[in-house]
Design a protein around this motif. Sequence first.
Motif, PDB file in Angstrom:
ATOM      1  N   PRO A   1       0.621  -1.212  -0.265  1.00  0.00           N
ATOM      2  CA  PRO A   1      -0.106  -0.002  -0.047  1.00  0.00           C
ATOM      3  C   PRO A   1       0.749   1.279  -0.204  1.00  0.00           C
ATOM      4  O   PRO A   1       1.115   1.724   1.073  1.00  0.00           O
ATOM      5  N   THR A   2       0.952   1.786  -1.174  1.00  0.00           N
ATOM      6  CA  THR A   2       1.880   2.873  -1.399  1.00  0.00           C
ATOM      7  C   THR A   2       1.109   4.044  -2.456  1.00  0.00           C
ATOM      8  O   THR A   2       0.605   3.569  -3.179  1.00  0.00           O
ATOM      9  N   SER A   3       1.443   5.151  -2.183  1.00  0.00           N
ATOM     10  CA  SER A   3       0.689   6.128  -3.146  1.00  0.00           C
ATOM     11  C   SER A   3       1.196   5.917  -4.536  1.00  0.00           C
ATOM     12  O   SER A   3       0.407   6.190  -5.604  1.00  0.00           O
ATOM     13  N   GLY A   4       2.318   5.526  -4.889  1.00  0.00           N
ATOM     14  CA  GLY A   4       2.881   5.208  -6.217  1.00  0.00           C
ATOM     15  C   GLY A   4       2.008   4.009  -6.725  1.00  0.00           C
ATOM     16  O   GLY A   4       1.883   3.784  -7.932  1.00  0.00           O
ATOM     17  N   GLY A   5       1.682   3.083  -5.990  1.00  0.00           N
ATOM     18  CA  GLY A   5       0.723   2.072  -6.265  1.00  0.00           C
ATOM     19  C   GLY A   5       1.038   1.290  -7.680  1.00  0.00           C
ATOM     20  O   GLY A   5       2.194   0.416  -7.479  1.00  0.00           O
ATOM     21  N   LEU A   6       0.321   1.375  -8.506  1.00  0.00           N
ATOM     22  CA  LEU A   6       0.391   0.868  -9.764  1.00  0.00           C
ATOM     23  C   LEU A   6       2.079   0.732 -10.343  1.00  0.00           C
ATOM     24  O   LEU A   6       2.456  -0.241 -10.800  1.00  0.00           O
ATOM     25  N   TYR A   7       2.610   1.987 -10.470  1.00  0.00           N
ATOM     26  CA  TYR A   7       4.128   1.843 -11.012  1.00  0.00           C
ATOM     27  C   TYR A   7       5.203   1.361 -10.183  1.00  0.00           C
ATOM     28  O   TYR A   7       6.134   0.751 -10.390  1.00  0.00           O
ATOM     29  N   TYR A   8       4.962   1.420  -8.745  1.00  0.00           N
ATOM     30  CA  TYR A   8       5.698   0.698  -7.867  1.00  0.00           C
ATOM     31  C   TYR A   8       5.570  -0.768  -8.094  1.00  0.00           C
ATOM     32  O   TYR A   8       6.735  -1.446  -8.029  1.00  0.00           O
ATOM     33  N   TRP A   9       4.265  -1.372  -7.975  1.00  0.00           N
ATOM     34  CA  TRP A   9       4.033  -2.638  -8.101  1.00  0.00           C
ATOM     35  C   TRP A   9       4.729  -3.215  -9.466  1.00  0.00           C
ATOM     36  O   TRP A   9       5.404  -4.276  -9.349  1.00  0.00           O
ATOM     37  N   THR A  10       4.557  -2.216 -10.317  1.00  0.00           N
ATOM     38  CA  THR A  10       5.339  -3.068 -11.559  1.00  0.00           C
ATOM     39  C   THR A  10       6.899  -3.256 -11.643  1.00  0.00           C
ATOM     40  O   THR A  10       7.317  -4.051 -11.936  1.00  0.00           O
ATOM     41  N   HIS A  11       7.666  -2.088 -10.685  1.00  0.00           N
ATOM     42  CA  HIS A  11       8.978  -2.331 -10.805  1.00  0.00           C
ATOM     43  C   HIS A  11       9.493  -3.445  -9.910  1.00  0.00           C
ATOM     44  O   HIS A  11      10.430  -3.940  -9.836  1.00  0.00           O
ATOM     45  N   SER A  12       8.553  -3.699  -8.861  1.00  0.00           N
ATOM     46  CA  SER A  12       9.078  -4.566  -7.777  1.00  0.00           C
ATOM     47  C   SER A  12       8.683  -6.034  -8.417  1.00  0.00           C
ATOM     48  O   SER A  12       9.276  -6.965  -7.954  1.00  0.00           O
ATOM     49  N   LEU A  13       7.700  -6.347  -9.250  1.00  0.00           N
ATOM     50  CA  LEU A  13       7.609  -7.658  -9.641  1.00  0.00           C
ATOM     51  C   LEU A  13       8.031  -7.932 -11.063  1.00  0.00           C
ATOM     52  O   LEU A  13       8.092  -9.020 -11.516  1.00  0.00           O
TER      53      LEU A  13
END
Length: 533
Positions: free
Chosen positions: A93-105
């Motif tokens: 759960p972070t404000s970056g959300g979508l692009y944060y998930w993309t980078h981490s996965l």
Amino acid sequence: MASTSSDPHSGHTGDEAILAGLGYKQEFQRQFTPLEVFGVAFSIVGLLPSISSVLFNVMPNGGPLAMVWGWVFASAFIMCIGLAMAELASAAPTSGGLYYWTHSLASPRCRNFLSWIVGYANTITSIAGLASVDWACAIQITAAVSIASNQVYVTSNAQIYGIFAALVLSHAVLVSLGTQILARLQRLYILLNVCLCFVVIIALPIATPSEFRNSASYALGDFTNFNGWPSGFAFILSLLAPLWTIGGYDSSVHMSEEASNATTAIPWAIVGSIAISAALGWGINVSLAFCMGSDIEGILESPIGQPMAQIFYNSFGQKGALALWSLVIVAQYMMGSSCLLVGSRQTFAFARDGGLPFSRYFYRINSYTTTPVNTVWLDAFLALAMGLLAFASTQAINAIFTLGVTSSYVSYIIPIMTRFAFKNDFKPGPFNLGKFSFPVAAIAVLWMVFMNIVFFFPTTPQTNVQEMNYTVVVLGGFMSLAIFWYYCPVYGGVHWFNGPVSNIASADKGQDDESASEKTGKEQGVDVLIVDA
């Protein structure tokens, strides 16, 4: 069924620890309760004003049948998207959300580029969302003037743009206020939206004169096709109405750093807003189908300029329609403030990681309001620029509605796919679907890819420059610029953008809140400033 486990952390300290585990320090105040987080998503959906905004699309592409059954059909796929997103939101759960998930996965070979694309797609979604909601609100205001003048008043796109600009600027002032004020407003937004839904579901059938009441066979089974596409394709085009209306559920994700118990509050806000919106929205469409009469062409060509406003005028008379329509305008205005609220947080998060031009100027928190005032006004001015499409043609400005759907789907597809397409160490949060995760995600991705292709088609088979679908032009142009900037020699993001950047080290240095804090480990030179009001 989704399973929910207890959070090992409690209160704000637990939320801050989870955020620290994701690489970020706490910069916002966590003033949003789970109910208020739901309120953000539900107010952005804004059922009645949203349905009124896109009724012009569904009525000529299927009429009553598309309104009633198209809503049910689309809602099932929307829920699949929401469930897939809720799992990701619960895990990170972070404000970056979508692009944060993309980078981490994603794979290290492509994660920077994919994260960049998602960040920019999400940015244009936020801007298109604000522009489309406030443009619709401006048209609703002119419709109210038309009702008050007994349908004598006729407006122009220039006049509508003037109203639109005033709405956007007023929203920028409102959203620049303190977090606590914005959080408490969400309760009012929930109450007004629910009340409006029940007014239409209950009061409209009671007030409608007999000459405008339709039989069950007409309301539930009549198919009207005015635009010339084959009936099956016309029905698919009509799905823009539910897809645009029940959209923006990622808004809860962008409030993650201002919400308490974010690992559970955010996913349930996503799923809850979709479920309640689907149920109440279906009730509204059924009520409209039974009470709008059979002269669909007359409703679409009404001088009022809004099909739903004409239906209210026929059923409630001038004074009753004007009173109800005024409440619709208020609810639409609330939608606009929520859109800018959420969009500014996403833009702030992207600037925090250096993804925007001049990020160092946009990654700032105002010390008085503790809100990202700079990104609020950035999004507002970009929405004003997008509204200039009105001076090209009516079809050009209407493209912002499909643009809001297509750009959001680009930013949804990529993180959902990366979870399963690449080898990663994804760890589910308290909200997870278990063995149903992959099937639900697969359905969601296939649906979004298909609908994005559909929404690039024009309104009618025979088209010209003025009547073409400008969605592909605006989205394609914006994303082409984003890709060009990424690969630009010397200055492009490929040379310095490394995805989400931890800012915890800068907090550990103990710098004063009034001074610049250097972000760590990257070559972006992005500073975070807390500036005086």
